[in-house]
Design a protein around this motif. Structure first.
Motif, PDB file in Angstrom:
ATOM      1  N   GLY A 179       0.461  -1.449   0.165  1.00 32.76           N
ATOM      2  CA  GLY A 179       0.022  -0.240   0.042  1.00 32.76           C
ATOM      3  C   GLY A 179       0.859   1.378  -0.123  1.00 32.76           C
ATOM      4  O   GLY A 179       1.545   1.665   1.204  1.00 32.76           O
ATOM      5  N   GLY A 180       0.329   2.125  -1.256  1.00 34.03           N
ATOM      6  CA  GLY A 180       1.610   3.552  -1.190  1.00 34.03           C
ATOM      7  C   GLY A 180       0.240   4.824  -0.984  1.00 34.03           C
ATOM      8  O   GLY A 180       0.705   5.813  -1.707  1.00 34.03           O
ATOM      9  N   GLY A 181      -0.531   4.269   0.044  1.00 33.67           N
ATOM     10  CA  GLY A 181      -1.003   5.789   0.523  1.00 33.67           C
ATOM     11  C   GLY A 181      -0.358   6.738   1.379  1.00 33.67           C
ATOM     12  O   GLY A 181       1.491   6.474   1.540  1.00 33.67           O
ATOM     13  N   PHE A 182      -1.173   6.891   2.165  1.00 37.29           N
ATOM     14  CA  PHE A 182       0.107   8.414   2.816  1.00 37.29           C
ATOM     15  C   PHE A 182       0.227   7.450   4.077  1.00 37.29           C
ATOM     16  O   PHE A 182       1.319   7.416   5.006  1.00 37.29           O
ATOM     17  CB  PHE A 182      -1.200   9.133   4.000  1.00 37.29           C
ATOM     18  N   GLY A 183      -0.136   6.344   4.050  1.00 37.50           N
ATOM     19  CA  GLY A 183       0.937   5.324   5.256  1.00 37.50           C
ATOM     20  C   GLY A 183       1.589   4.736   4.819  1.00 37.50           C
ATOM     21  O   GLY A 183       2.656   4.891   5.027  1.00 37.50           O
ATOM     22  N   GLY A 184       1.393   3.892   4.046  1.00 40.43           N
ATOM     23  CA  GLY A 184       2.484   3.173   3.302  1.00 40.43           C
ATOM     24  C   GLY A 184       3.960   3.823   2.292  1.00 40.43           C
ATOM     25  O   GLY A 184       4.916   3.074   2.721  1.00 40.43           O
ATOM     26  N   SER A 197      -6.818   9.457  10.033  1.00 41.98           N
ATOM     27  CA  SER A 197      -6.562  10.869   8.971  1.00 41.98           C
ATOM     28  C   SER A 197      -5.435  10.449   7.873  1.00 41.98           C
ATOM     29  O   SER A 197      -4.708   9.571   8.705  1.00 41.98           O
ATOM     30  CB  SER A 197      -6.427  11.907   9.617  1.00 41.98           C
ATOM     31  N   GLY A 198      -5.381  11.349   6.933  1.00 41.52           N
ATOM     32  CA  GLY A 198      -4.045  10.772   5.966  1.00 41.52           C
ATOM     33  C   GLY A 198      -2.543  11.174   7.176  1.00 41.52           C
ATOM     34  O   GLY A 198      -1.774  10.456   7.408  1.00 41.52           O
ATOM     35  N   ALA A 199      -3.638  12.817   8.378  1.00 36.51           N
ATOM     36  CA  ALA A 199      -2.580  12.896   8.826  1.00 36.51           C
ATOM     37  C   ALA A 199      -1.611  12.454   9.733  1.00 36.51           C
ATOM     38  O   ALA A 199      -0.640  11.971  10.091  1.00 36.51           O
ATOM     39  CB  ALA A 199      -2.386  14.357   9.095  1.00 36.51           C
ATOM     40  N   MET A 200      -3.008  11.349  10.426  1.00 35.23           N
ATOM     41  CA  MET A 200      -2.397  10.603  11.413  1.00 35.23           C
ATOM     42  C   MET A 200      -1.516   9.160  10.874  1.00 35.23           C
ATOM     43  O   MET A 200      -0.872   8.786  11.027  1.00 35.23           O
ATOM     44  CB  MET A 200      -3.395   9.333  12.188  1.00 35.23           C
ATOM     45  N   ALA A 201      -2.174   8.819   9.472  1.00 29.14           N
ATOM     46  CA  ALA A 201      -1.285   7.528   8.978  1.00 29.14           C
ATOM     47  C   ALA A 201      -0.204   7.670   8.649  1.00 29.14           C
ATOM     48  O   ALA A 201       0.681   7.081   9.003  1.00 29.14           O
ATOM     49  CB  ALA A 201      -2.280   7.667   7.131  1.00 29.14           C
ATOM     50  N   ASN A 202       0.188   9.403   8.288  1.00 32.91           N
ATOM     51  CA  ASN A 202       1.794   9.759   8.009  1.00 32.91           C
ATOM     52  C   ASN A 202       2.653   9.633   9.238  1.00 32.91           C
ATOM     53  O   ASN A 202       3.929   9.250   9.079  1.00 32.91           O
ATOM     54  CB  ASN A 202       1.914  10.447   7.454  1.00 32.91           C
ATOM     55  N   GLN A 203       1.871   9.855  10.333  1.00 39.99           N
ATOM     56  CA  GLN A 203       2.046  10.012  11.937  1.00 39.99           C
ATOM     57  C   GLN A 203       3.065   9.113  11.687  1.00 39.99           C
ATOM     58  O   GLN A 203       3.800   7.775  12.681  1.00 39.99           O
ATOM     59  CB  GLN A 203       1.334  11.015  12.902  1.00 39.99           C
ATOM     60  N   HIS A 204       1.886   7.814  12.230  1.00 38.83           N
ATOM     61  CA  HIS A 204       1.842   6.056  11.735  1.00 38.83           C
ATOM     62  C   HIS A 204       3.095   5.645  11.378  1.00 38.83           C
ATOM     63  O   HIS A 204       3.605   4.828  12.706  1.00 38.83           O
ATOM     64  CB  HIS A 204       0.681   5.420  11.732  1.00 38.83           C
ATOM     65  N   ALA A 205       3.162   6.357  10.134  1.00 38.06           N
ATOM     66  CA  ALA A 205       4.497   5.755   9.525  1.00 38.06           C
ATOM     67  C   ALA A 205       5.316   6.009  10.181  1.00 38.06           C
ATOM     68  O   ALA A 205       6.409   5.474   9.794  1.00 38.06           O
ATOM     69  CB  ALA A 205       4.434   6.446   7.738  1.00 38.06           C
TER      70      ALA A 205
END
Ligand code: FAD
Length: 423
Positions: free
Chosen positions: A39-44, A330-338
């Motif tokens: 998965g290459g979204g905000f998280g991956g 959220s995208g912001a949270m996924a980015n931070q999880h990453a």
């Protein structure tokens, strides 16, 4: 090299080698380990980039089914007509300069015992650590008639930006002046709590200019607006008087394509454009990989490393996770999880202890018109007693009022997160 990793394992790359070669990826020099990201979204995408930035000796292979990144944030403005699909589409090329190997394919299965990901076009991709960040899939069966109505182009969700965003915009353009746009919101948790109410503003903004006798009807399964309620309601009353109607406790249980109605538990509601967002769960590959731990829907993780509580060696990010208390999807949270995950994976591969007390923050902006926005923010920190992330008392909050300055901040936020995620 960390003793947890078997060099023979990470060098196993069978059919996927062809895919990597096709993707123009050179085989990395001697590496400490291979991390595969699904998965290459905000998280991956963020995790892939940050692992390479923080430890170039780790080989990172990212499997993504789409050849272009299409951002859900700002997609509501495409519906409103002030932005286009080109504004929300971004190429994956930027990740290559960090040495991320891109594989354009569908991950179809995970064999966690053998530490292998199977790909649709054939081939196995061996990993030492796996990151699963597939976003969400929809529980269509919870709404009778949905899939038939969707095939007949009579209902859309447009809750994954892309073809459905275009389809919904076309339907709004084709709707007669005086028509009714129905937006059905599922029970929380769903991705982007303020997203539906921003969408209502954007559609109303378009109607105000192009078909002023039309109406926006929000049928919300939740009792009230789930995020930034007073700010949204003020914007609806002041910017779009008489145009937006909100009905709480109105859960969609069916869609009838022939009559153009959304069936609620107690009544049927007719609309000219039906935008019904079904309830979500973690993306299919998380189900297939045995990562679901809660309500048949979400993946439990250790928030200090993002490692799955169900399958060792596999990390889960973004919308697919069982959210920590008061944590939005959220995208912001996924980015931070990453970033939690990338730091932990680098530490673990280097035989070090991951950060025992991660802290992350979220900000979600919503455009209530073409240029005015509002925001909500929160800070989340590790709580050792309850073993989860909790909001920091006194942190965060919402905008005092909507204004254009927030609109400019919202654009800056979007540009920053696209850059931070995709390089
Ligand atoms: C209308 C709308 C507005 C929004 N606005 C905002 C906002 O303003 N701010 C904000 O922070 N968030 C916003 N969001 C939420 C945000 O888009 C999501 O929370 C975010 O995308 C989650 O990131 P993710 O990485 O978990 O999943 P995604 O971003 O959905 O990425 C998952 C990726 O995995 C890929 N994938 C899935 N399965 C496979 C597989 N088996 N093989 C290969 N690839 C696979 C998909 O193609 C996709 O690219 C909004 C959402 C919507 C719907």
């Amino acid at each position: 090299m960390n003793k947890d990793f078997d060099r023979r394992d990470f060098l196993r790359l069978t059919g996927a080698a062809a895919a990597l070669a096709a993707a123009g990826c050179a085989t990395a020099p001697a590496t400490k380990a291979r991390v595969v990201v699904i998965g290459g979204g905000f998280g991956g995408a963020t995790a892939a980039k940050y692992i390479r930035m923080w430890e170039p000796a780790i080989e990172v292979v990212m499997v993504e089914r789409a050849n272009i990144f299409t951002s859900c944030p700002i997609s509501n403005l495409v519906l409103g007509g002030s932005k286009t699909m080109e504004d929300i589409r971004h190429r994956y090329d930027g990740l290559r300069k960090y040495g991320v190997q891109l594989v354009l394919d569908e991950a179809t299965a995970v064999d966690a015992a053998k530490r292998v990901v199977k790909l649709e076009r054939g081939g196995d991709l061996a990993y030492d650590r796996l990151i699963v960040a597939p976003g969400i899939d929809f529980m269509f069966n919870d709404i009778s008639g949905y899939e038939d109505a969707m095939k007949a182009n009579r209902v859309v969700h447009a809750w994954k930006a892309g073809a459905q965003t275009i389809a919904l915009r076309k339907q709004l353009e084709g709707m007669k002046d005086g028509g009714v746009y129905v937006l059905s919101v599922p029970l929380a948790p769903y991705r982007c709590p303020p997203g539906p109410y921003e969408r209502a503003c954007q559609v109303a903004s378009y109607f105000k200019k192009a078909k002023p006798r039309s109406k926006v009807l929000i049928l919300d399964a939740n009792p009230d607006v789930t995020s930034k309620g007073p700010l949204f309601k003020k914007a609806w009353a002041e910017l779009y008087p008489g145009m937006i109607e909100f009905r709480g406790n109105s859960k969609a249980v069916g869609v009838d394509a022939k009559t153009g109605t959304v069936r609620l538990e107690v009544e049927d509601v007719r609309g000219d454009v039906l935008n019904v967002v079904p309830p979500h769960r973690a993306g299919d590959i998380a189900v297939k990989a045995g990562l679901i731990t809660a309500n048949n829907r979400w993946c439990g993780v250790d928030w200090r490393t993002m490692e799955s509580t169900a399958v060792k060696g596999v990390h889960v990010l973004g919308d697919a996770t069982l959210s920590a208390p008061l944590m939005p999807k959220s995208g912001a949270m996924a980015n931070q999880h990453a970033k939690i995950c990338a730091a932990a994976v680098v530490a673990m591969i280097n035989g070090q202890a991951p950060n025992p007390e991660p802290k992350i923050a979220n900000t979600c902006y919503s455009f209530v018109s073409d240029d005015e926005a509002i925001h909500v923010a929160s800070v989340h920190t590790w709580d050792d007693k309850d073993k989860t992330l909790k909001t920091v008392p006194g942190s965060g909050g919402v905008s005092a009022a909507r204004n254009e300055l927030e609109g400019r901040y919202a654009w800056a936020w979007a540009r920053n997160i696209w850059q931070d995620t995709l390089g």
